[in-house]
Design a protein around this motif. Sequence first.
Motif, PDB file in Angstrom:
ATOM      1  N   THR A  48     -24.054  36.761  13.255  1.00 43.38           N
ATOM      2  CA  THR A  48     -23.226  36.969  12.302  1.00 43.38           C
ATOM      3  C   THR A  48     -23.581  36.458  11.030  1.00 43.38           C
ATOM      4  N   ILE A  49     -23.213  37.104   9.966  1.00 47.24           N
ATOM      5  CA  ILE A  49     -23.905  36.862   8.490  1.00 47.24           C
ATOM      6  C   ILE A  49     -22.676  36.329   7.759  1.00 47.24           C
ATOM      7  N   PHE A  50     -22.832  34.721   7.425  1.00 49.59           N
ATOM      8  CA  PHE A  50     -21.895  34.152   6.460  1.00 49.59           C
ATOM      9  C   PHE A  50     -21.874  34.361   5.163  1.00 49.59           C
ATOM     10  N   GLU A  51     -21.923  35.503   4.623  1.00 49.81           N
ATOM     11  CA  GLU A  51     -21.953  35.636   3.297  1.00 49.81           C
ATOM     12  C   GLU A  51     -21.250  37.165   3.062  1.00 49.81           C
ATOM     13  N   THR A  52     -20.721  37.242   1.690  1.00 48.40           N
ATOM     14  CA  THR A  52     -20.328  38.671   1.505  1.00 48.40           C
ATOM     15  C   THR A  52     -21.623  39.753   1.076  1.00 48.40           C
ATOM     16  N   ALA A  53     -21.371  40.871   1.400  1.00 53.69           N
ATOM     17  CA  ALA A  53     -22.275  42.103   1.364  1.00 53.69           C
ATOM     18  C   ALA A  53     -22.881  42.243  -0.093  1.00 53.69           C
ATOM     19  N   ARG A  54     -21.727  42.198  -1.055  1.00 52.51           N
ATOM     20  CA  ARG A  54     -22.203  42.758  -2.704  1.00 52.51           C
ATOM     21  C   ARG A  54     -22.857  41.455  -3.056  1.00 52.51           C
ATOM     22  N   PHE A  55     -22.264  40.295  -3.219  1.00 52.33           N
ATOM     23  CA  PHE A  55     -22.621  39.368  -4.097  1.00 52.33           C
ATOM     24  C   PHE A  55     -23.084  38.031  -3.418  1.00 52.33           C
ATOM     25  N   SER A  56     -23.185  38.251  -1.865  1.00 54.02           N
ATOM     26  CA  SER A  56     -23.704  37.124  -1.232  1.00 54.02           C
ATOM     27  C   SER A  56     -22.768  35.503  -1.458  1.00 54.02           C
ATOM     28  N   LEU A  57     -21.704  35.829  -1.571  1.00 53.85           N
ATOM     29  CA  LEU A  57     -20.687  34.738  -1.751  1.00 53.85           C
ATOM     30  C   LEU A  57     -20.516  34.097  -0.404  1.00 53.85           C
TER      31      LEU A  57
ATOM     32  N   LYS B  29     -16.749  22.584   5.191  1.00 56.37           N
ATOM     33  CA  LYS B  29     -16.212  23.777   4.798  1.00 56.37           C
ATOM     34  C   LYS B  29     -16.197  23.756   3.184  1.00 56.37           C
ATOM     35  N   GLU B  30     -15.567  22.625   2.508  1.00 58.65           N
ATOM     36  CA  GLU B  30     -15.265  22.668   1.139  1.00 58.65           C
ATOM     37  C   GLU B  30     -16.541  22.766   0.229  1.00 58.65           C
ATOM     38  N   LEU B  31     -17.607  22.425   0.807  1.00 58.84           N
ATOM     39  CA  LEU B  31     -18.936  22.862  -0.037  1.00 58.84           C
ATOM     40  C   LEU B  31     -19.099  24.461  -0.407  1.00 58.84           C
ATOM     41  N   PHE B  32     -18.871  24.909   0.945  1.00 57.20           N
ATOM     42  CA  PHE B  32     -19.089  26.522   0.777  1.00 57.20           C
ATOM     43  C   PHE B  32     -17.827  27.155   0.121  1.00 57.20           C
ATOM     44  N   HIS B  33     -16.813  26.748   0.179  1.00 61.61           N
ATOM     45  CA  HIS B  33     -15.612  27.264  -0.580  1.00 61.61           C
ATOM     46  C   HIS B  33     -15.652  27.083  -2.127  1.00 61.61           C
ATOM     47  N   ASN B  34     -16.091  25.874  -2.381  1.00 60.04           N
ATOM     48  CA  ASN B  34     -16.359  25.525  -3.769  1.00 60.04           C
ATOM     49  C   ASN B  34     -17.505  26.222  -4.401  1.00 60.04           C
ATOM     50  N   ASP B  35     -18.514  26.623  -3.537  1.00 60.73           N
ATOM     51  CA  ASP B  35     -19.692  27.436  -4.222  1.00 60.73           C
ATOM     52  C   ASP B  35     -19.243  28.728  -4.474  1.00 60.73           C
ATOM     53  N   ALA B  36     -18.407  29.228  -3.531  1.00 64.35           N
ATOM     54  CA  ALA B  36     -17.914  30.446  -3.549  1.00 64.35           C
ATOM     55  C   ALA B  36     -17.035  30.674  -4.888  1.00 64.35           C
ATOM     56  N   LEU B  37     -16.053  29.762  -5.193  1.00 62.07           N
ATOM     57  CA  LEU B  37     -15.500  29.877  -6.373  1.00 62.07           C
ATOM     58  C   LEU B  37     -16.179  29.647  -7.613  1.00 62.07           C
ATOM     59  N   ILE B  38     -17.280  28.904  -7.528  1.00 64.69           N
ATOM     60  CA  ILE B  38     -18.202  28.809  -8.728  1.00 64.69           C
ATOM     61  C   ILE B  38     -18.555  30.218  -9.102  1.00 64.69           C
ATOM     62  N   LEU B  39     -19.265  30.699  -8.075  1.00 67.62           N
ATOM     63  CA  LEU B  39     -20.175  32.266  -8.169  1.00 67.62           C
ATOM     64  C   LEU B  39     -18.866  33.309  -8.761  1.00 67.62           C
ATOM     65  N   LEU B  40     -17.640  33.056  -8.041  1.00 65.38           N
ATOM     66  CA  LEU B  40     -16.680  33.899  -8.733  1.00 65.38           C
ATOM     67  C   LEU B  40     -16.225  33.582 -10.045  1.00 65.38           C
ATOM     68  N   ASP B  41     -16.121  32.435 -10.408  1.00 64.53           N
ATOM     69  CA  ASP B  41     -15.864  32.211 -12.036  1.00 64.53           C
ATOM     70  C   ASP B  41     -17.233  32.663 -12.624  1.00 64.53           C
ATOM     71  N   PHE B  42     -18.316  32.893 -12.207  1.00 69.50           N
ATOM     72  CA  PHE B  42     -19.456  33.466 -13.274  1.00 69.50           C
ATOM     73  C   PHE B  42     -19.291  35.042 -13.202  1.00 69.50           C
ATOM     74  N   LEU B  43     -18.769  35.456 -11.964  1.00 73.39           N
ATOM     75  CA  LEU B  43     -18.653  36.858 -11.840  1.00 73.39           C
ATOM     76  C   LEU B  43     -17.213  37.591 -12.660  1.00 73.39           C
ATOM     77  N   VAL B  44     -16.105  36.859 -12.625  1.00 75.82           N
ATOM     78  CA  VAL B  44     -14.945  37.398 -13.378  1.00 75.82           C
ATOM     79  C   VAL B  44     -15.173  37.571 -14.908  1.00 75.82           C
ATOM     80  N   HIS B  45     -15.213  38.428 -15.370  1.00 76.30           N
ATOM     81  CA  HIS B  45     -15.393  38.873 -16.581  1.00 76.30           C
ATOM     82  C   HIS B  45     -16.633  38.212 -17.325  1.00 76.30           C
ATOM     83  N   PRO B  46     -17.857  38.586 -16.599  1.00 77.80           N
ATOM     84  CA  PRO B  46     -19.190  37.886 -17.026  1.00 77.80           C
ATOM     85  C   PRO B  46     -19.587  38.034 -18.313  1.00 77.80           C
ATOM     86  N   VAL B  47     -19.993  36.645 -19.016  1.00 76.65           N
ATOM     87  CA  VAL B  47     -20.505  36.502 -20.202  1.00 76.65           C
ATOM     88  C   VAL B  47     -21.717  35.892 -20.136  1.00 76.65           C
TER      89      VAL B  47
END
Length: 157
Positions: free
Chosen positions: A2-11, A21-39
């Motif tokens: 099983t692959i434990f990351e998303t296909a497009r952005f490896s979240l 689990k909180e470490l993985f969840h927080n890491d995913a949120l940090i990456l999403l924060d960078f990806l949503v309207h990226p500047v």
Amino acid sequence: MTIFETARFSLPLLAAGQAHKELFHNDALILLDFLVHPVVEAIANDPQSLSPVAGQCWLVGLAAIGEWSGRENQIAGWSAGGWHFIKPQKSMKITVRETNQLALYREDGWWFNADITTPTGGNNIDSEARSAIDSILAALKVTGILPEIGQNDSGLS
């Protein structure tokens, strides 16, 4: 397996029975924060030359060194936990704050807005047509939609 990351952005994804689990969840949120309207702040090659603040991102240049070596064309985002890298996907758009440009990722790299000039000169000047063209160009610039995209001379490709 099983692959434990998303296909497009490896979240990172959570798994049943996973520890911390909180470490993985927080890491995913940090990456999403960078990806949503990226500047990104600018294009850079050397992370040692920067003084990043949490939440800031840079576009990794083609001559990347140090921690960024091998991460060319990726988005490097800084958090309290260090650098996070995002591989761009085809048609991904970012804003480069330093140059106030929009960039579009294609299969062959990042492409940046080309300057479109308003019409000048000519033997028969139609002021109404020129006014309409100027209005259209202004609207396209405001919305970030331009009919022509040219590669930046920054060396990114």
